[in-house]
Design a protein around this motif. Structure first.
Motif, short mmCIF file in Angstrom:
data_model
loop_
_atom_site.label_atom_id
_atom_site.label_comp_id
_atom_site.label_asym_id
_atom_site.label_seq_id
_atom_site.Cartn_x
_atom_site.Cartn_y
_atom_site.Cartn_z
N LYS A 325 1.03 -1.20 -0.07
CA LYS A 325 -0.09 0.26 -0.24
C LYS A 325 0.69 1.81 -0.15
O LYS A 325 0.69 2.27 -0.83
CB LYS A 325 -1.17 0.21 1.18
N GLU A 326 2.45 0.80 0.56
CA GLU A 326 3.00 2.38 0.65
C GLU A 326 3.65 2.56 -0.75
O GLU A 326 3.35 3.68 -0.64
CB GLU A 326 3.93 1.63 1.76
N LEU A 329 0.97 4.16 -2.65
CA LEU A 329 0.79 5.53 -2.26
C LEU A 329 2.22 6.77 -3.03
O LEU A 329 2.00 7.54 -3.50
CB LEU A 329 0.55 5.65 -0.80
N ARG A 330 3.16 5.90 -3.03
CA ARG A 330 4.55 6.45 -2.96
C ARG A 330 3.95 6.65 -4.50
O ARG A 330 4.33 8.13 -4.78
CB ARG A 330 5.46 6.28 -3.05
#
Lengths: 361, 350
Positions: A325-326, A329-330
């Motif tokens: 998920k991170e 996001l990035r």
């Protein structure tokens, strides 16, 4: 109706007899030909007589060249899984019995990780069956799932130990647990009764689900009903194992010879060995059914809910999801930044000469 | 040299006699003294009788600790050893007791009297030892307790105004209960004995020995003895403390053949062959606790109480306690800093 039907398919005694009452016999014959598979797991600390009991139950020697490790080796050892298979035949009926032994259980000073190996073994067998079942060729699925687990309780304690409780709670939703009190010749009859009651109380107190014998059907005969009642009343079974023949009262019996007397393995007044064997044999089918209908289905629904991803560890799964998920996001943020930059450039390009920064268009 | 009585007149010569065991005199020996005119019987040997009378009057302390997993029969065995209800479970024994979450130390004291001799017996129990899932370092509370008793004694000893008879709470003997698996020692057993054999007299005992047949018992004992030897665990009686040849042969026999004692305990009596005996009644026979063919309880009792009781106390005092004391004094660079009058000490704080 003047023409007679060919006589071979009519039972002359009962007109209107179709003949499907013969079906159970056909099933029986097919099963006998196919043979039965059964996997039994034995868990307990070293020295509780597990191997001797298995050898006594099946009148065989499953561990011919066994070296018992000393204490120093035990310090280094972790729990292992050892499966031995033996084919037993009796009156034309073949049984392919697999005994899964768990040496090293309960030996270490710190037994916190004792049962991880065992639980992953059980899950692996379920996983494999699930995989085979979902596969293309389903004709010869080998059923290695653990149908029954004999859990050996030490007769020296005053009931269940913390390790016993923790282990049984960890596996009671995965396998049928049959608690067994080992080395029962250590106890007098009164001590035995007290220990059994204590263990049953503790099992209830901790909500441990052990295997329950099904009640006898109402159409079974009285003897069978009585036998089932006796069996149910004797759980947990307190057993003594031995394959040595001792002379007692003029005949040779399997037992243990002490200076003060002989303990006979097959004497119901001495211990519950016969009851344990009866239970195992008469309920082998039921144990397999419960494994299939309850434990395996539990596993299957959990597995399919998790969605086909092979996960090692629940925690790792969550971390993985977080990381992914991170990363997403990035990526999103980078995309937005790029879009913004592009928009800015376009705006500046449209504005033309007024801006100081625009000279690199 | 081997004649016996040298001709010299000094007492120092006595110590230069050939160091062979002196035979016990049938008649009182002619005394060797400066005044060679003394003849006849002096009566030095009556000191033994005097000591005996004194001991009877003052009584003596004995502290025994029992260590082992729950359910191995520790309390029952101690009750059987001293033929009275002396364990922690004596007064209100609730068999439904829960296993404690950590190791506890529970000391129960009783005064037993026999033949005019009073013994202040303290039984120190260690419930919770080895019963958890994680038993790492579960011997630490026990080691701490033992050292605390040494510390208490040391403090009393270095006191200027010290008591005539320092109360002795030091652990004289630690019975370690081995589970009768028939295989070998458990890792926890090894760890415990390795750590504690240096601070206290450990007597390993095989509990609930009625689980094993005679062959299984002797095989198990051999294996345990070998394992203890391989790991350098010196249980009581320790080889290095044998004082003379007589001790050595006697103790060797015990160390190499009898120990660890395989015992059965019971506080119930049954009728066997017209006698009342302590035992356990099973459907296949009665196990007699004091019958040497059945178990070695009688050997353990004789060993601990009838022959080596005093020696246990002496080894504790002269060796284990002294080791502790030396370490403490070394660590503090001299006398321990408590209750010492600075004027009277030799190496007072500068």
């Amino acid at each position: 109706m003047s023409k007679q039907q060919p006589t071979q398919f009519i039972n002359p005694e009962t007109p209107g007899y179709v003949g499907f009452a013969n079906l159970p016999n056909q099933v029986h014959r097919k099963s006998v030909k196919k043979g039965f598979e059964f996997t039994l797991m034995v868990v307990g600390e070293s020295g509780l007589g597990k191997s001797t009991l298995i050898n006594s139950l099946f009148l065989t020697d499953l561990y011919p060249e066994r070296i018992i490790p000393g204490a120093a080796e035990k310090i280094e050892r972790t729990v292992q899984i050892e499966a031995s298979t033996v084919e037993i035949e009796e009156r034309g009926v073949k049984l392919r019995l697999t005994v899964v032994d768990t040496p090293g259980y309960g030996d270490a000073i710190n037994c916190r990780d004792c049962f991880k190996t065992i639980i992953s073994y059980i899950d692996e067998q379920f996983e494999r069956y699930l995989h085979d079942e979902s596969g293309l060729n389903r004709r010869h699925i080998v059923d290695n799932r653990v149908h029954c687990c004999f859990y050996f309780i030490s007769p020296f304690g005053h009931g269940l130990k913390p390790l016993d409780v923790a282990f049984m709670k960890a596996i009671h939703n995965k396998v049928n647990i049959v608690p067994v009190i080992a080395k029962a010749d250590t106890l007098t009859l009164k001590e035995r009764e007290r220990l059994k009651k204590r263990i049953l109380d503790e099992i209830e107190e901790h909500n441990i689900k052990i295997y329950h014998l099904p009640d006898a059907e109402s159409d079974e005969d009285e003897d069978f009903k009585e036998q089932t009642r006796l069996l149910k009343a004797s759980i947990p079974f307190s057993v003594v194992g031995s394959n040595q023949l001792i002379e007692a009262k003029g005949k040779k019996v399997r037992g243990r010879l002490y200076p003060w007397g002989v303990v006979e393995v097959e004497n119901p007044e001495h211990n519950d060995f016969l009851k344990l064997r009866t239970m195992l044999i008469t309920h082998m089918q039921d144990l397999q059914e419960v494994t299939q209908d309850l434990h395996y289905e539990n596993f299957r629904s959990e597995r399919l809910k998790r969605g086909g991803r092979k996960v090692e560890n629940e925690d790792m799964n969550k971390d993985q999801i977080l990381l992914e998920k991170e990363a997403e996001l990035r990526r999103m943020q980078e995309m937005i930044a790029r879009m913004q930059a592009q928009m800015q450039l376009q705006m500046q390009g449209g504005d033309g000469d007024g801006s100081v920064h625009g000279h690199h268009v | 040299m081997s004649k016996g009585l040298p001709e010299t007149r000094t007492d120092a010569a006595m110590s230069e006699l050939v160091p062979e065991p002196r035979p016990k005199p049938v008649v009182p020996m002619k005394p060797v003294s400066i005044n060679a005119n003394l003849l006849g019987y002096i009566g030095i040997d009556t000191i033994i009788e005097q000591m005996r009378k004194k001991t009877m009057k003052t009584g003596f302390d004995f502290n025994i600790m029992v260590v082992g997993q729950s359910g191995l029969g520790k309390s029952t065995l101690v009750n059987t050893l001293f033929k009275s209800q002396v364990s922690r479970k004596s007064s209100s024994w609730n068999r439904e007791e829960k296993i404690p979450k950590t190791v506890e130390i529970k000391a129960v004291g009783h005064v037993i009297e026999e033949g005019g001799v009073k013994m202040k017996l303290t039984v120190i129990d260690t419930p919770g030892f080895g019963d958890q899932i994680n038993n790492e370092n579960c011997w630490e509370p026990i080691e701490k307790y033992i050292n605390e008793q040494y510390e208490k004694f040391l403090k009393e000893e270095v006191n200027i105004a010290r008591k005539k008879r320092i109360p002795d709470t030091r652990v004289h003997c630690c019975l370690y209960f081995i589970s009768p698996t028939g295989h070998s020692l458990r890792p926890l057993d090894l760890e415990f004995m390795k750590h504690l054999s240096k601070v206290v007299n450990i007597i390993p005992v095989i509990a609930k020995a009625d689980t094993m047949t005679l062959e299984e018992k002797s095989e198990f004992k051999q294996r345990v003895r070998k394992e203890l030897e391989v790991h350098g665990i010196e249980f009581y009686p320790q080889k290095e403390f044998d004082e003379d040849l007589e001790d050595k042969t006697e103790n060797d026999k015990i160390r190499q053949e009898s120990m660890p004692f395989a015992v059965v305990g019971s506080d119930k009596e049954y009728q066997v062959n017209g006698k009342r005996v302590l035992g356990r009644k099973t459907p296949w026979g009665i196990i007699e606790v004091e019958n040497l063919h059945h178990c070695e309880f009688a050997l353990l009792r004789d060993f601990v109480i009838r022959t080596h009781l005093q020696d246990l106390k002496e080894v504790t005092h002269n060796i284990h306690y002294e080791t502790y004391r030396a370490k403490r004094l070394n660590d503090n660079g001299g006398l321990p800093p408590v209750s010492v009058d600075t004027e009277g000490s030799h190496d007072s704080n500068p």
